[in-house]
Design a protein around this motif. Structure first.
Motif, PDB file in Angstrom:
ATOM      1  N   VAL A 129     -21.601   7.670 -25.190  1.00 20.06           N
ATOM      2  CA  VAL A 129     -20.563   8.177 -25.757  1.00 20.06           C
ATOM      3  C   VAL A 129     -19.690   8.474 -24.394  1.00 20.06           C
ATOM      4  O   VAL A 129     -20.047   9.898 -23.490  1.00 20.06           O
ATOM      5  N   GLU A 130     -18.447   8.035 -24.277  1.00 25.17           N
ATOM      6  CA  GLU A 130     -18.469   8.187 -22.809  1.00 25.17           C
ATOM      7  C   GLU A 130     -16.430   8.579 -22.949  1.00 25.17           C
ATOM      8  O   GLU A 130     -15.444   9.435 -22.337  1.00 25.17           O
ATOM      9  N   THR A 131     -16.544   7.330 -23.218  1.00 29.81           N
ATOM     10  CA  THR A 131     -14.618   7.544 -23.844  1.00 29.81           C
ATOM     11  C   THR A 131     -13.626   7.226 -24.775  1.00 29.81           C
ATOM     12  O   THR A 131     -14.974   8.042 -26.075  1.00 29.81           O
ATOM     13  N   PHE A 132     -13.003   7.523 -25.435  1.00 30.01           N
ATOM     14  CA  PHE A 132     -12.732   7.852 -26.394  1.00 30.01           C
ATOM     15  C   PHE A 132     -13.080   6.367 -27.592  1.00 30.01           C
ATOM     16  O   PHE A 132     -13.295   6.427 -28.728  1.00 30.01           O
ATOM     17  N   LYS A 133     -12.877   5.102 -26.704  1.00 31.31           N
ATOM     18  CA  LYS A 133     -13.397   4.168 -27.888  1.00 31.31           C
ATOM     19  C   LYS A 133     -14.633   4.335 -28.007  1.00 31.31           C
ATOM     20  O   LYS A 133     -14.963   4.387 -29.657  1.00 31.31           O
ATOM     21  N   ASP A 134     -15.721   5.204 -27.102  1.00 31.83           N
ATOM     22  CA  ASP A 134     -17.259   5.555 -27.319  1.00 31.83           C
ATOM     23  C   ASP A 134     -16.785   6.371 -28.781  1.00 31.83           C
ATOM     24  O   ASP A 134     -17.770   6.263 -29.628  1.00 31.83           O
ATOM     25  N   ALA A 135     -16.367   7.006 -28.331  1.00 34.72           N
ATOM     26  CA  ALA A 135     -16.156   8.376 -29.420  1.00 34.72           C
ATOM     27  C   ALA A 135     -15.354   7.864 -30.589  1.00 34.72           C
ATOM     28  O   ALA A 135     -17.341   7.785 -32.264  1.00 34.72           O
ATOM     29  N   LYS A 136     -14.784   6.861 -31.148  1.00 32.72           N
ATOM     30  CA  LYS A 136     -14.669   6.358 -32.333  1.00 32.72           C
ATOM     31  C   LYS A 136     -15.384   5.875 -32.552  1.00 32.72           C
ATOM     32  O   LYS A 136     -15.737   5.796 -34.429  1.00 32.72           O
ATOM     33  N   ARG A 137     -16.646   4.680 -31.823  1.00 33.67           N
ATOM     34  CA  ARG A 137     -17.402   3.688 -32.749  1.00 33.67           C
ATOM     35  C   ARG A 137     -18.331   5.144 -33.311  1.00 33.67           C
ATOM     36  O   ARG A 137     -18.982   4.275 -34.444  1.00 33.67           O
ATOM     37  N   CYS A 138     -18.630   5.871 -31.882  1.00 29.78           N
ATOM     38  CA  CYS A 138     -19.680   6.505 -32.899  1.00 29.78           C
ATOM     39  C   CYS A 138     -19.305   7.321 -34.152  1.00 29.78           C
ATOM     40  O   CYS A 138     -20.608   7.664 -35.102  1.00 29.78           O
ATOM     41  N   SER A 139     -17.951   7.895 -34.630  1.00 24.59           N
ATOM     42  CA  SER A 139     -17.910   8.725 -35.190  1.00 24.59           C
ATOM     43  C   SER A 139     -17.362   7.663 -36.444  1.00 24.59           C
ATOM     44  O   SER A 139     -18.300   7.841 -37.697  1.00 24.59           O
ATOM     45  N   LEU A 196     -15.295  15.924 -23.471  1.00 25.35           N
ATOM     46  CA  LEU A 196     -14.596  15.248 -24.316  1.00 25.35           C
ATOM     47  C   LEU A 196     -14.719  14.300 -25.794  1.00 25.35           C
ATOM     48  O   LEU A 196     -14.611  14.087 -26.957  1.00 25.35           O
ATOM     49  N   GLY A 197     -15.783  13.579 -25.036  1.00 21.54           N
ATOM     50  CA  GLY A 197     -16.327  12.147 -25.871  1.00 21.54           C
ATOM     51  C   GLY A 197     -17.321  12.739 -27.600  1.00 21.54           C
ATOM     52  O   GLY A 197     -17.482  12.045 -28.469  1.00 21.54           O
ATOM     53  N   VAL A 198     -18.084  13.589 -26.601  1.00 22.34           N
ATOM     54  CA  VAL A 198     -18.873  14.292 -27.598  1.00 22.34           C
ATOM     55  C   VAL A 198     -18.165  15.625 -28.482  1.00 22.34           C
ATOM     56  O   VAL A 198     -17.969  14.760 -30.648  1.00 22.34           O
ATOM     57  N   ALA A 199     -16.504  16.246 -28.056  1.00 21.99           N
ATOM     58  CA  ALA A 199     -15.662  16.805 -29.148  1.00 21.99           C
ATOM     59  C   ALA A 199     -15.182  15.866 -29.911  1.00 21.99           C
ATOM     60  O   ALA A 199     -14.897  16.211 -31.261  1.00 21.99           O
ATOM     61  N   GLU A 200     -14.962  14.900 -29.758  1.00 26.51           N
ATOM     62  CA  GLU A 200     -13.766  14.073 -30.286  1.00 26.51           C
ATOM     63  C   GLU A 200     -15.053  13.341 -31.218  1.00 26.51           C
ATOM     64  O   GLU A 200     -14.161  13.033 -32.586  1.00 26.51           O
ATOM     65  N   THR A 201     -15.900  13.249 -31.142  1.00 22.53           N
ATOM     66  CA  THR A 201     -16.943  12.122 -32.413  1.00 22.53           C
ATOM     67  C   THR A 201     -17.232  13.197 -33.269  1.00 22.53           C
ATOM     68  O   THR A 201     -16.980  12.112 -34.512  1.00 22.53           O
ATOM     69  N   ILE A 202     -17.710  13.868 -32.924  1.00 18.40           N
ATOM     70  CA  ILE A 202     -17.749  15.058 -34.421  1.00 18.40           C
ATOM     71  C   ILE A 202     -16.316  15.426 -35.422  1.00 18.40           C
ATOM     72  O   ILE A 202     -16.799  15.525 -36.539  1.00 18.40           O
ATOM     73  N   LYS A 203     -15.782  15.670 -34.482  1.00 15.49           N
ATOM     74  CA  LYS A 203     -14.088  16.175 -35.526  1.00 15.49           C
ATOM     75  C   LYS A 203     -13.746  14.077 -36.192  1.00 15.49           C
ATOM     76  O   LYS A 203     -13.542  14.387 -36.601  1.00 15.49           O
ATOM     77  N   LEU A 204     -13.373  13.563 -35.823  1.00 13.26           N
ATOM     78  CA  LEU A 204     -13.657  11.745 -36.001  1.00 13.26           C
ATOM     79  C   LEU A 204     -14.377  12.173 -37.558  1.00 13.26           C
ATOM     80  O   LEU A 204     -14.155  11.449 -38.257  1.00 13.26           O
TER      81      LEU A 204
END
Length: 469
Positions: free
Chosen positions: A53-63, A87-95
């Motif tokens: 998980v690196e980008t915002f798109k990665d965060a969306k996929r993981c979330s 930011l990718g880690v935090a966004e994943t959990i938030k989303l």
């Protein structure tokens, strides 16, 4: 307690660090989870670059993956094989919308591999990840060492402790307690705020004791359910000198209590005992409470709802039964030892010499013949976690004290359920209990689990937590 658990896994990545570090970490995670019987909810290697998980798109996929498995995921493991993208880690959990415990792991660098092609910088990256989680209001758990390899034995132990933290947090947020009867009039000590508990996800279902006793009195010794429960009780503990008539009364009450638990899908109970049961029904409920606690459905007497809540929390942490006890007596002149006591409702795990008996102290006011059903037994030496959850109504909070000690084999010539506890700085503990208005009831568990309980109740539940050292 041994059921397979699922953890969401986020592998952080930064593009200017070696990609192979992500692949190696993914392999480490899968091997470790397989060994420990944990189900990983993790991106496939083709869902993002190597499954990191690196980008915002990665965060969306993981979330989105986490959201699809929301009902399964007990907690989240964040793995940092390199600096990672905070930011990718935090966004994943938030989303994802998940509100579960989060464990942050970071790999250590090796002194001979600090060149550009092999360095990790996870030490620094972990600080940045935690900073972002803090900003997002996401609670998290740290490893005892700032950086630690997934393959180290110490990390295996920490991961299993984290799973226990998840078990406590997720269990406490949805626990259902049955309050059976009114608290005894003389026991102001067991008053609590049902509203404060509900704000923390803890539901209390109430029933008048007369309804329970009325249903029990309508049963007869010839009812199939009564015969079955009588057999169960006889298999659980020797009846000693308990009369057959009293055993039938105990069995009838056991039938109705178990029906009430099943009807309302309860996780624990707190039952009125002193002295209504003896006067209006003619026996003690201790045996039934002991059986329930032994079967991981903790039960506390005197309608001590926060007492049984404490029993449930310790049970979740340790995977073993708890018992409600009184801080009862000094032990001779030893300042660090005391006697723990109760009429007789401790789980069988604490009583190798268990026997169904009566309650002599209670019998002085209601007649000993009306107190059969109390258990007799001495608890031998074993590890001890003790403590208490309480609502502090003036402050509008839930507060907790807990600590560790030992139960000992010191001589103790008395009756009922009894044990000798040795606790470092016991006098200081009693001072804290008294000054902060805690109850005379305390809970004991044969474990060393204060660290788990402090993380679960203090960090994630947000309760005021005092650890006695």
């Amino acid at each position: 307690m041994s059921a397979k658990v699922s953890l969401g896994v986020i592998i952080g990545n930064r593009d200017f660090f070696p990609d192979r570090l992500v692949s190696e970490a993914r392999a480490d995670v899968l091997a470790l989870f397989d060994e420990l019987n944990i189900t990983p909810i993790i991106l496939n290697e083709d869902d993002s670059k190597l499954g990191g998980v690196e980008t915002f798109k990665d965060a969306k996929r993981c979330s989105e993956l986490f959201s699809r498995h929301k009902s399964e995921i007990s907690g989240i493991l964040v793995v940092l094989p390199n600096f990672g993208d905070e930011l990718g880690v935090a966004e994943t959990i938030k989303l994802s919308g998940l509100d579960v415990p989060v464990l942050i792991q970071a790999y250590p660098d090796e002194l001979n591999k600090l060149d550009v092609s092999r360095r990790r910088d996870s030490w620094c990256g972990k600080i940045s990840v935690c900073n972002n989680l803090y900003q997002f209001g996401i609670k998290y758990t740290l490893t005892s060492q700032h950086v630690i390899h997934l393959n180290q034995p110490d990390f295996r132990a920490e991961l299993m402790n984290f799973i226990a933290v998840c078990r406590v947090v997720n269990g406490m947020r949805k626990v259902r307690i049955g309050a059976i009867g009114a608290r005894p009039g003389a026991f102001n000590t067991v008053r609590y705020s049902e509203k404060i508990l509900q704000r923390n996800g803890i539901s209390v279902t109430t029933v008048d004791l007369s309804e329970i006793l009325g249903r029990a009195n309508r049963l007869t010794k010839d009812d199939v359910a009564v015969k079955a429960h009588l057999e169960k009780i006889n298999q659980y503990a020797p009846k000693g000198l308990t009369p057959d008539e009293a055993m039938i009364q105990i069995a009838k009450l056991d039938v109705v209590l178990n029906q009430f638990v099943e009807e309302h899908d309860l996780d624990a109970t707190a039952i009125q005992c002193w002295t209504s049961l003896q006067k209006n029904y003619g026996c003690n409920v201790c045996t039934s409470m002991s059986i329930m606690s032994e079967n991981m459905l903790p039960s506390a007497c005197e309608v001590d709802v926060t007492g049984t809540l404490t029993m449930y929390a310790m049970q979740l942490a340790s995977g073993s039964p708890s018992a409600l006890v009184d801080w009862n007596n000094n032990y001779a002149d030893d300042p660090n030892k005391c006697v723990l006591f109760h009429c007789g409702n401790w789980a069988k795990s604490f009583l190798p010499d268990i026997e169904i008996s009566n309650a002599p102290i209670l019998g002085t006011s209601v007649g000993v013949e009306n107190t059969f059903g109390a258990l007799s037994g001495r608890t031998p030496a074993m590890p001890l976690t003790y403590g208490r959850i309480s609502t502090d109504d003036p402050k509008g909070i839930v507060k907790v004290y807990m600590g560790e000690g030992m139960l000992t084999d010191d001589a103790l010539n008395t009756f009922g359920n009894r044990a000798v506890a040795e606790i470092p700085n016991l006098q200081g503990l009693m001072n804290y209990v008294c000054k902060n208005g805690f109850e005379h009831h305390v809970v004991m568990n044969a474990s060393k689990t204060v660290g788990i309980l402090k993380e679960a109740l203090g960090n994630y539940m947000g309760w005021e937590f005092y650890e006695h050292n």
